[in-house]
Design an enzyme around this catalytic site. Structure first.
Site, PDB file in Angstrom:
ATOM      1  CD  GLN A 127       4.527   1.936  -4.675  1.00 55.70           C
ATOM      2  OE1 GLN A 127       4.408   3.144  -4.534  1.00 55.70           O
ATOM      3  NE2 GLN A 127       3.495   1.133  -4.787  1.00 55.70           N
ATOM      4  CG  HIS A 278       1.177  -2.857   2.116  1.00 48.68           C
ATOM      5  ND1 HIS A 278       1.333  -2.826   0.755  1.00 48.68           N
ATOM      6  CD2 HIS A 278       0.935  -1.563   2.475  1.00 48.68           C
ATOM      7  CE1 HIS A 278       1.176  -1.592   0.309  1.00 48.68           C
ATOM      8  NE2 HIS A 278       0.947  -0.804   1.342  1.00 48.68           N
TER       9      HIS A 278
END
Length: 389
Positions: A127, A278
């Site tokens: 990521q 998130h």
């Protein structure tokens, strides 16, 4: 305590971690409205129970980005997860590999790309954030390629860190200098098992991938200062062309909640996206992932592989996300709690729980193949959660 669920692992994590680390995992931004919505809206999704459907031979496997998975689940990237257990990201990657699902390493991990690559035999996902220093980003991408990372997850919903009140109250953020160190030291001292296993035996604490640009500083305040100074709020979709040019493998855009943004990800040439807020840690008061997912899945159709995260606390929740339009589901806090509560064995156990719970849900919704779970598995969803059947 013998953990029987992800909530049990949450309780174990609370009992074993210093407060500043538990609150970092567990908390959200502002008043944590979206964090609660993620869980509540997913729980409210009713499944359509079917009977006598011959569920003797269930198939949970699926294929994502050219990789065959034992089930449509992956471990999401989590910053500083390696502080939850000794060299924690390596332990979690090993558990994921054994279970036949992907592990995604965060840019802001405690263990570096190289360390995780040495700890497993199979490729993992990496990521990345958009960082002001494009040279540093190129270096990270080169390291990811050298480690044979099989997909790049690019997070777009964190141009600046969110306002997380719990982190300020615990002393993780906004408490620099000796007083901040003392607060965290005192909290760690109240968790002697963690302090010995992670704080002492788990050294070095080099903040993994970011260590080369911290100029030998390793304190948490240095880490958060670097994030504030180097995450790039000027980013636009045009900037992401840089990523597409630098990375030839599967590219997954993470942090999409809006249909227009999903279409922009498609136009960029991304291979997939993650419907995500998130984990409720950025902009509070936005849609839950469960509410945003159906519209986005319909808008991009088969042009992109749609994944989702947010509020998933069971295999039942995984089935709900698939029924709402996701092709795969990322587990976040679920594996972080398990890592803190039981290390590699805890993460492995959570993945077994997810599989077992998925099997029960599939049996009782009459679906034999996880890759075939659609809106037909839903029982009259509310209007704002409707999906094509």
């Amino acid at each position: 305590m013998r953990a029987a669920s992800i909530d049990d692992y949450r309780d174990l994590a609370r009992s074993r971690l210093p407060r500043f680390l538990f609150d970092y995992i567990d908390g959200g931004s502002y008043a944590e409205v979206t964090l609660r919505r993620n869980i509540a809206d997913l729980e409210a999704v009713a499944l359509r129970q079917r009977v006598l459907c011959d569920a003797a031979d269930l198939n949970l496997s699926t294929e994502l980005f050219g990789q065959r998975l034992a089930m449509p689940v992956a471990l999401a990237p989590i910053g500083l997860a390696g502080m939850n257990a000794r060299r924690g990201e390596v332990q979690a990657a090993r558990a994921a590999q054994a279970a036949g699902v992907p592990f995604c390493l965060s840019t802001v991990s405690a263990c570096s790309i190289e360390e995780v690559a040495q700890g497993v035999d199979q490729p993992f996902w990496f990521q990345l954030y958009m960082i002001r220093d494009r040279g540093f980003m190129r270096d990270l991408l080169a390291k990811a390629r050298a480690a044979r990372c099989s997909a790049l997850v690019f997070t777009v919903d964190m141009p600046v860190p969110g306002s997380r009140y719990r982190d300020y109250r615990s002393g993780l953020a906004g408490a620099s200098g000796p007083m901040g160190d003392l607060r965290r030291f005192w909290q760690a001292a109240q968790r002697p098992a963690w302090a010995w296993d992670v704080g002492l035996k788990g050294r070095p604490h080099s903040l993994g991938n970011v260590a080369p640009v911290l100029q030998r500083k390793t304190g948490l305040e240095d880490f958060f200062a670097w994030m504030r100074d180097n995450f790039d709020p000027s980013i636009t979709w045009k900037d992401l062309e840089f990523i597409r040019q630098e990375w030839s493998g599967p590219l997954i855009i993470k942090g999409v909640l809006d249909v227009e943004d999903a279409r922009a990800a498609r136009d960029l040439g991304a291979d997939g996206l993650v419907v995500s807020n998130h984990g409720g840690r950025q902009l509070d008061g936005v849609l839950s992932s469960a509410r945003a997912l159906p519209g986005i899945a319909q808008a991009v159709g088969s042009d992109l592989t749609v994944l989702a995260d947010g509020g998933v606390r069971s295999g039942l929740d995984v089935v709900r996300m698939l029924a709402l339009g996701a092709r795969g589901v990322l587990l976040g806090r679920a594996w972080a709690y398990a890592l803190a509560g039981g290390g590699q064995a805890g993460v492995a156990h959570v993945l077994k729980l997810i599989e077992a719970e998925m099997r029960v849900a599939m049996t009782l919704t009459g679906v034999q193949n996880a890759a075939a779970i659609t809106g037909r598995a839903l029982a009259e969803p509310p209007a704002d959660l409707r999906v094509a059947i």
